[in-house]
Write a protein that holds these residues in place. Structure first.
Motif, PDB file in Angstrom:
ATOM      1  N   SER A 160       0.791  -1.203   0.123  1.00  0.00           N
ATOM      2  CA  SER A 160      -0.146   0.036  -0.063  1.00  0.00           C
ATOM      3  C   SER A 160       0.876   1.230  -0.004  1.00  0.00           C
ATOM      4  CB  SER A 160      -1.157   0.020   1.168  1.00  0.00           C
ATOM      5  OG  SER A 160      -0.120  -0.009   2.458  1.00  0.00           O
ATOM      6  N   ALA A 161       0.218   2.248  -0.467  1.00  0.00           N
ATOM      7  CA  ALA A 161       1.060   3.734  -0.549  1.00  0.00           C
ATOM      8  C   ALA A 161      -0.029   4.729  -0.095  1.00  0.00           C
ATOM      9  CB  ALA A 161       1.301   3.756  -2.031  1.00  0.00           C
ATOM     10  N   LEU A 162       0.570   5.788   0.128  1.00  0.00           N
ATOM     11  CA  LEU A 162      -0.377   7.084   0.262  1.00  0.00           C
ATOM     12  C   LEU A 162      -0.650   7.626  -1.175  1.00  0.00           C
ATOM     13  CD1 LEU A 162      -1.435   9.346   2.049  1.00  0.00           C
ATOM     14  CD2 LEU A 162       0.991  10.589   1.769  1.00  0.00           C
ATOM     15  N   VAL A 163      -1.948   8.054  -1.234  1.00  0.00           N
ATOM     16  CA  VAL A 163      -2.314   8.888  -2.649  1.00  0.00           C
ATOM     17  C   VAL A 163      -2.740  10.058  -2.112  1.00  0.00           C
ATOM     18  CG1 VAL A 163      -3.968   8.440  -4.779  1.00  0.00           C
ATOM     19  CG2 VAL A 163      -2.946   6.287  -3.551  1.00  0.00           C
ATOM     20  N   PHE A 247      -5.316  -4.399   5.840  1.00  0.00           N
ATOM     21  CA  PHE A 247      -4.117  -4.070   4.833  1.00  0.00           C
ATOM     22  C   PHE A 247      -3.786  -2.613   4.871  1.00  0.00           C
ATOM     23  CE2 PHE A 247      -1.815  -4.603   0.997  1.00  0.00           C
ATOM     24  CZ  PHE A 247      -1.229  -5.882   1.201  1.00  0.00           C
ATOM     25  N   TYR A 248      -4.953  -1.497   5.118  1.00  0.00           N
ATOM     26  CA  TYR A 248      -4.752  -0.317   5.089  1.00  0.00           C
ATOM     27  C   TYR A 248      -4.480   0.510   6.432  1.00  0.00           C
ATOM     28  CZ  TYR A 248      -6.984  -1.451   0.699  1.00  0.00           C
ATOM     29  OH  TYR A 248      -7.159  -1.971  -0.516  1.00  0.00           O
ATOM     30  N   ALA A 317      -3.963   3.435  -0.511  1.00  0.00           N
ATOM     31  CA  ALA A 317      -4.442   2.469  -1.328  1.00  0.00           C
ATOM     32  C   ALA A 317      -3.465   1.289  -1.537  1.00  0.00           C
ATOM     33  CB  ALA A 317      -4.890   3.122  -2.740  1.00  0.00           C
ATOM     34  N   THR A 318      -3.970   0.140  -2.423  1.00  0.00           N
ATOM     35  CA  THR A 318      -3.156  -0.745  -2.883  1.00  0.00           C
ATOM     36  C   THR A 318      -2.948  -0.474  -4.480  1.00  0.00           C
ATOM     37  OG1 THR A 318      -5.184  -2.050  -2.839  1.00  0.00           O
ATOM     38  CG2 THR A 318      -3.453  -2.593  -1.368  1.00  0.00           C
ATOM     39  N   SER A 319      -2.026  -1.453  -5.245  1.00  0.00           N
ATOM     40  CA  SER A 319      -1.524  -0.879  -6.280  1.00  0.00           C
ATOM     41  C   SER A 319      -2.501  -0.903  -7.568  1.00  0.00           C
ATOM     42  CB  SER A 319      -0.243  -1.972  -6.702  1.00  0.00           C
ATOM     43  OG  SER A 319      -0.955  -3.314  -6.834  1.00  0.00           O
ATOM     44  N   ASP A 320      -3.610  -1.508  -7.127  1.00  0.00           N
ATOM     45  CA  ASP A 320      -4.665  -1.621  -8.215  1.00  0.00           C
ATOM     46  C   ASP A 320      -5.319  -0.068  -8.257  1.00  0.00           C
ATOM     47  OD1 ASP A 320      -5.813  -2.037  -5.370  1.00  0.00           O
ATOM     48  OD2 ASP A 320      -7.470  -1.217  -6.453  1.00  0.00           O
ATOM     49  N   VAL A 321      -4.842   0.924  -7.446  1.00  0.00           N
ATOM     50  CA  VAL A 321      -5.111   2.208  -7.608  1.00  0.00           C
ATOM     51  C   VAL A 321      -4.515   2.854  -8.890  1.00  0.00           C
ATOM     52  CG1 VAL A 321      -3.569   3.267  -6.052  1.00  0.00           C
ATOM     53  CG2 VAL A 321      -5.748   4.225  -6.252  1.00  0.00           C
ATOM     54  N   VAL A 355       2.736  -3.619   5.152  1.00  0.00           N
ATOM     55  CA  VAL A 355       2.667  -5.173   5.067  1.00  0.00           C
ATOM     56  C   VAL A 355       2.460  -5.400   3.347  1.00  0.00           C
ATOM     57  CG1 VAL A 355       0.241  -5.386   5.183  1.00  0.00           C
ATOM     58  CG2 VAL A 355       1.503  -6.914   6.050  1.00  0.00           C
ATOM     59  N   SER A 356       2.946  -6.801   3.078  1.00  0.00           N
ATOM     60  CA  SER A 356       2.928  -7.079   1.817  1.00  0.00           C
ATOM     61  C   SER A 356       2.426  -8.341   1.815  1.00  0.00           C
ATOM     62  CB  SER A 356       4.187  -6.882   1.149  1.00  0.00           C
ATOM     63  OG  SER A 356       5.275  -7.636   1.637  1.00  0.00           O
ATOM     64  N   VAL A 357       1.843  -8.935   0.723  1.00  0.00           N
ATOM     65  CA  VAL A 357       1.711 -10.171   0.314  1.00  0.00           C
ATOM     66  C   VAL A 357       2.139 -10.352  -1.039  1.00  0.00           C
ATOM     67  CG1 VAL A 357      -0.521  -9.611  -0.566  1.00  0.00           C
ATOM     68  CG2 VAL A 357      -0.066 -12.036   0.018  1.00  0.00           C
ATOM     69  N   THR A 358       3.006 -11.738  -1.431  1.00  0.00           N
ATOM     70  CA  THR A 358       3.651 -12.147  -2.419  1.00  0.00           C
ATOM     71  C   THR A 358       3.135 -13.193  -2.803  1.00  0.00           C
ATOM     72  OG1 THR A 358       5.647 -10.876  -1.681  1.00  0.00           O
ATOM     73  CG2 THR A 358       6.034 -12.573  -3.396  1.00  0.00           C
ATOM     74  N   SER A 359       2.985 -13.305  -4.294  1.00  0.00           N
ATOM     75  CA  SER A 359       2.632 -14.637  -4.644  1.00  0.00           C
ATOM     76  C   SER A 359       3.823 -14.993  -5.614  1.00  0.00           C
ATOM     77  CB  SER A 359       1.357 -14.315  -5.784  1.00  0.00           C
ATOM     78  OG  SER A 359       0.181 -14.165  -4.975  1.00  0.00           O
ATOM     79  N   GLY A 360       4.089 -16.365  -5.315  1.00  0.00           N
ATOM     80  CA  GLY A 360       5.223 -16.987  -5.869  1.00  0.00           C
ATOM     81  C   GLY A 360       4.757 -18.299  -6.540  1.00  0.00           C
ATOM     82  N   ILE A 361       5.726 -18.880  -7.359  1.00  0.00           N
ATOM     83  CA  ILE A 361       5.513 -20.055  -7.949  1.00  0.00           C
ATOM     84  C   ILE A 361       6.442 -21.091  -7.113  1.00  0.00           C
ATOM     85  CG2 ILE A 361       5.871 -21.124 -10.194  1.00  0.00           C
ATOM     86  CD1 ILE A 361       6.300 -18.512 -11.616  1.00  0.00           C
TER      87      ILE A 361
END
Length: 466
Positions: A160-163, A247-248, A317-321, A355-361
């Motif tokens: 997340s980031a500040l917008v 998350f926010y 907001a999260t990166s979808d923003v 905080v972050s969540v990572t999707s890995g293979i």
């Protein structure tokens, strides 16, 4: 690692898997798109990789990669879109009872301990040499490391980031500049300030100076803007965000609250109620009195929509923003300039951390095609990484992608310092409990009491597994 904990991981998966209807999963798997390959020799290829994932927005991206890699290696890569419900349990069942074993699959980092202990994850065999500091940040390594072993290839992440509304900040800087030049007090109405005798050059210089320093470094900077900004008509609040979603919220305690350590895999580390965490949550509690956000009436979607309409100055907001705002801007829905910045610190002495969540293979321990599976995973996180955002809207964990996009780069910088979701199974419900703590504190509950109750709950769960 205790045998009790290892058996618990396996037992959890087996028990849940037994309740899943086998036929439903077989139908889902057989109905999966196989990439649209028109090569007549495709069916004649002897080696096959089954690649599982659970997010339909990844389908076109994965199908394209599967076709290209299959052609390159002269193998079949069959993508399998599975349900998110009991995803890991389904992989476990197919690994044990099917001759179409999921060779590799996408999983979030908080699943990795359970997957590893159940034999569904194995340390990567990075013969391509791609999982290195040249390609991935510390945030990515923390996410995919379990007990000092890298057990997944980092694919994409969320944080997340500040917008902020840049046009409004320019107006605030102009008002603040006039006040400073004429020596007006902060409690005076900006509308009553007389700038007629202010030197235009001095006003421009002072406005530019204040604007350069206007991006909030702390929560108190945002509160200062709220106190001194005579907001334009239509602005409903200087700050508004989805206070019901952890998350926010987590950033406000992220530097001091820690369950599982830096990699989220150490059950001996339970640091929930430190003095600094209490101070941070006291500031959070005060924000409700200052901005009065009704948690049951505000959602993430409503906040983003309000921001697009110019009703708020700051949000989280999260990166979808990124894409949401760009689309709104291109369609004429946003009339102002905006930008993004790291999450503010709590105060000059109290830092924050997202905080972050990572999707890995993940390479399945049951796979008989581990070498090929590792090669395909390496292919996805390198050669296919640059197109990931354009095709899926997800931010690649590879630091060498989208280098010219400043907003994506910002999220990657935040991600590099972020704290991953914990992997330890005992903390599976930690976020649910923590979200409840934030909700109670937001509505006036005693901070120390709530944190102690959370500490006792998580510690009890950990002790019970030892």
């Amino acid at each position: 690692m205790s045998m009790k904990k290892r058996l618990a991981a396996v037992a959890t998966i087996v028990v849940i898997a037994a309740a899943v209807l086998y036929g439903a999963w077989v139908d889902a798997k057989r109905g999966a798109t196989m990439g649209g390959n028109t090569d007549l020799n495709w069916y004649e290829r002897e080696e096959t990789l089954y690649f599982w994932y659970s997010d339909d927005s990844m389908t076109n991206y994965i199908n394209s990669a599967a076709v290209a890699f299959g052609e390159q290696e002269k193998i079949r890569v069959i993508p399998v879109l599975a349900s998110e419900s009991e995803y890991l349990e389904a992989i476990n069942r197919e690994s044990i009872h099917s001759n179409q074993v999921p060779d590799l699959y996408i999983a979030s980092n908080d699943m990795l301990e359970k997957a590893y202990l159940a034999g569904l994850a194995t340390p990567i065999d990075d013969q391509q040499g791609v999982v290195t500091e040249e390609n991935f940040s510390e945030g990515a390594f923390r996410a995919v490391t379990y007990q000092d072993k890298v057990v997944a290839y980092p694919l994409f992440f969320e944080t997340s980031a500040l917008v902020y509304n840049k046009s409004y900040l320019e107006q605030w800087a102009g008002q603040a500049a006039i006040r400073e030049i004429v020596g007006a007090g902060e409690d005076e109405n900006n509308a009553d300030l007389d700038a007629s005798n202010v030197d235009p050059g001095m006003l421009e210089q002072k406005t530019r100076e204040l604007l350069n320093n206007s991006i909030p470094k702390t929560v108190f900077d945002i509160m200062n803007v709220a106190n001194t900004f005579n907001v334009p008509e239509g602005v409903e609040s200087v700050l508004r965000w989805d206070v019901s979603d952890i998350f926010y919220n987590y950033w406000i305690v992220g530097r001091y609250m820690n369950v599982g350590g830096e990699n989220g895999d150490d059950p001996t580390i339970v640091n929930i109620g430190s003095a600094e965490t209490i101070e941070c949550l006291e500031v959070y509690k005060a924000l409700n009195q200052f901005f009065f956000i009704e948690s049951d009436k505000v959602t993430y979607e409503s906040v983003v929509d309000d921001f697009c309409q110019g009703k708020i100055v700051f949000t989280f907001a999260t990166s979808d923003v990124i894409q949401k705002l760009r689309t709104a801007k291109s369609e004429g829905g946003i009339w102002f300039e905006y930008d993004m910045a790291p999450m503010p610190n709590v105060s000059d002495s109290l830092q924050s951390r997202a905080v972050s969540v990572t999707s890995g293979i993940v390479i399945n321990g049951y796979s008989e095609q581990k070498e090929l599976a590792n090669k395909f995973a390496a292919y996805l996180v390198t050669e296919c990484a640059e197109s990931l955002y354009e095709r899926t809207g997800k931010l690649s964990a590879n630091i060498n992608t989208n280098e010219n996009d400043m907003q994506i780069r910002l999220f990657k910088e935040i991600y590099a310092d972020s704290l991953p979701l914990p992997k330890i199974m005992e903390a599976e419900n930690f976020w649910m409990h923590l979200e409840a703590v934030f909700a109670k504190v937001w509505n006036g509950a005693d901070v120390a009491t709530e944190l102690q109750a959370l500490t006792d709950q998580i510690q009890m769960q950990i002790d019970a597994s030892m």
